[in-house]
Structures are given as C-alpha cells and as structure tokens.
Motif scaffolding. Sequence first.
Motif, PDB file in Angstrom:
ATOM      1  N   SER A 175       3.021   2.131   1.977  1.00 24.05           N
ATOM      2  CA  SER A 175       3.438   2.527   3.324  1.00 24.05           C
ATOM      3  C   SER A 175       4.644   1.666   3.660  1.00 24.05           C
ATOM      4  O   SER A 175       4.510   0.523   4.041  1.00 24.05           O
ATOM      5  CB  SER A 175       2.307   2.278   4.327  1.00 24.05           C
ATOM      6  OG  SER A 175       2.785   2.506   5.618  1.00 24.05           O
ATOM      7  N   ASP A 235       0.819  -1.206   0.000  1.00 27.50           N
ATOM      8  CA  ASP A 235       0.000   0.000   0.000  1.00 27.50           C
ATOM      9  C   ASP A 235       0.858   1.264   0.000  1.00 27.50           C
ATOM     10  O   ASP A 235       0.377   2.333   0.350  1.00 27.50           O
ATOM     11  CB  ASP A 235      -0.926  -0.008   1.215  1.00 27.50           C
ATOM     12  CG  ASP A 235      -0.154  -0.022   2.526  1.00 27.50           C
ATOM     13  OD1 ASP A 235      -0.773   0.182   3.573  1.00 27.50           O
ATOM     14  OD2 ASP A 235       1.071  -0.239   2.500  1.00 27.50           O
ATOM     15  N   SER A 280       4.673  -4.110   9.536  1.00 26.58           N
ATOM     16  CA  SER A 280       4.225  -2.946   8.779  1.00 26.58           C
ATOM     17  C   SER A 280       3.270  -2.134   9.652  1.00 26.58           C
ATOM     18  O   SER A 280       2.297  -2.667  10.191  1.00 26.58           O
ATOM     19  CB  SER A 280       3.507  -3.404   7.513  1.00 26.58           C
ATOM     20  OG  SER A 280       2.712  -2.370   6.989  1.00 26.58           O
ATOM     21  N   ARG A 281       3.572  -0.840   9.797  1.00 28.45           N
ATOM     22  CA  ARG A 281       2.681   0.035  10.574  1.00 28.45           C
ATOM     23  C   ARG A 281       1.260  -0.037  10.004  1.00 28.45           C
ATOM     24  O   ARG A 281       0.285  -0.100  10.753  1.00 28.45           O
ATOM     25  CB  ARG A 281       3.178   1.471  10.558  1.00 28.45           C
ATOM     26  CG  ARG A 281       2.224   2.433  11.290  1.00 28.45           C
ATOM     27  CD  ARG A 281       2.685   3.878  11.242  1.00 28.45           C
ATOM     28  NE  ARG A 281       3.914   4.098  11.958  1.00 28.45           N
ATOM     29  CZ  ARG A 281       4.004   4.298  13.273  1.00 28.45           C
ATOM     30  NH1 ARG A 281       2.904   4.285  14.003  1.00 28.45           N
ATOM     31  NH2 ARG A 281       5.170   4.500  13.838  1.00 28.45           N
ATOM     32  N   ALA A 282       1.141  -0.021   8.683  1.00 30.59           N
ATOM     33  CA  ALA A 282      -0.182  -0.041   8.047  1.00 30.59           C
ATOM     34  C   ALA A 282      -0.949  -1.305   8.428  1.00 30.59           C
ATOM     35  O   ALA A 282      -2.155  -1.255   8.687  1.00 30.59           O
ATOM     36  CB  ALA A 282      -0.043   0.067   6.528  1.00 30.59           C
ATOM     37  N   GLN A 283      -0.262  -2.441   8.507  1.00 28.50           N
ATOM     38  CA  GLN A 283      -0.953  -3.681   8.851  1.00 28.50           C
ATOM     39  C   GLN A 283      -1.335  -3.718  10.330  1.00 28.50           C
ATOM     40  O   GLN A 283      -2.376  -4.269  10.693  1.00 28.50           O
ATOM     41  CB  GLN A 283      -0.108  -4.885   8.465  1.00 28.50           C
ATOM     42  CG  GLN A 283      -0.055  -5.038   6.960  1.00 28.50           C
ATOM     43  CD  GLN A 283       0.561  -6.334   6.514  1.00 28.50           C
ATOM     44  OE1 GLN A 283       1.186  -7.049   7.278  1.00 28.50           O
ATOM     45  NE2 GLN A 283       0.388  -6.652   5.242  1.00 28.50           N
TER      46      GLN A 283
END
Length: 125
Positions: free
Chosen positions: A46, A44, A89-92
């Motif tokens: 990110s 994504d 991952s921060r997004a996850q």
Amino acid sequence: MTVFEAIPISQIGKGTAYITAGDGKAYPLDAEELRRAFAAIVHDNSTEMITTGEAAQILGVSAKTVARMLDAGEIPFVRYSAKGNRMVSRAQVVAYRDKSESHSHETLETMREAASQGGLDTILG
C-alpha cells in the motif's frame, strides 16, 4: 549495514529528509535510505501516503491530535518537502484505528462484566 546516529531535530538542515520517533531527535537520511524507509513503511504494497489532515479524518480526531500521536511515536511518519510536511501510510493509520477500536470494545466489555458482577446493572436497569 548503515549505522544511524540521532541528532537534535533543530540541527536538521532545510530540505533534509529524516525520520524521527517523536523524542526530539532526528535520523538524517540520504536518497537511498529515504527510498528504503518508504519501502519499509509501505511493505504491505500500500504505497499511499496521506497527510496528517487525512489521517485525522480516518481516526475521527483533530489534526493536532494526530500531530501529538506522531510526536509520541504511536504512528510512524516521514517528513518531506521544503516545508517539512509529515506524511503517514494510510495502511498504518487504518491499522492504528482498528487496533484502538478493538481495545476500546474490549475495555467496555470488561467494564460491563465488572458492573454485572457488582450488581450495578440491576441498579441502572
């Protein structure tokens, strides 16, 4: 197409990059596979990878709880460095938090409806 073969984590050599699903087995990665794994995790755009401690702060739990989540395969992670630190991952992590909060709200609403239908809401007043 690369075929990945799982091996016990205990057989992974020091400094070897690998992915695990938390079941005690590891999938060793060469440099290109590691690059592609990172790309897939952050598809994504990110690219920010964070530590388990940072993930714990986002989720409002302890680092040990995050470690259990990773071991259970609830959040994907990669290991790197000589120490084998886990990064996510921060997004996850944020997506996991949002999904968990949404599920909690839905469950609470279901419980409220059941209490109302059973007449419990008038007892508690």
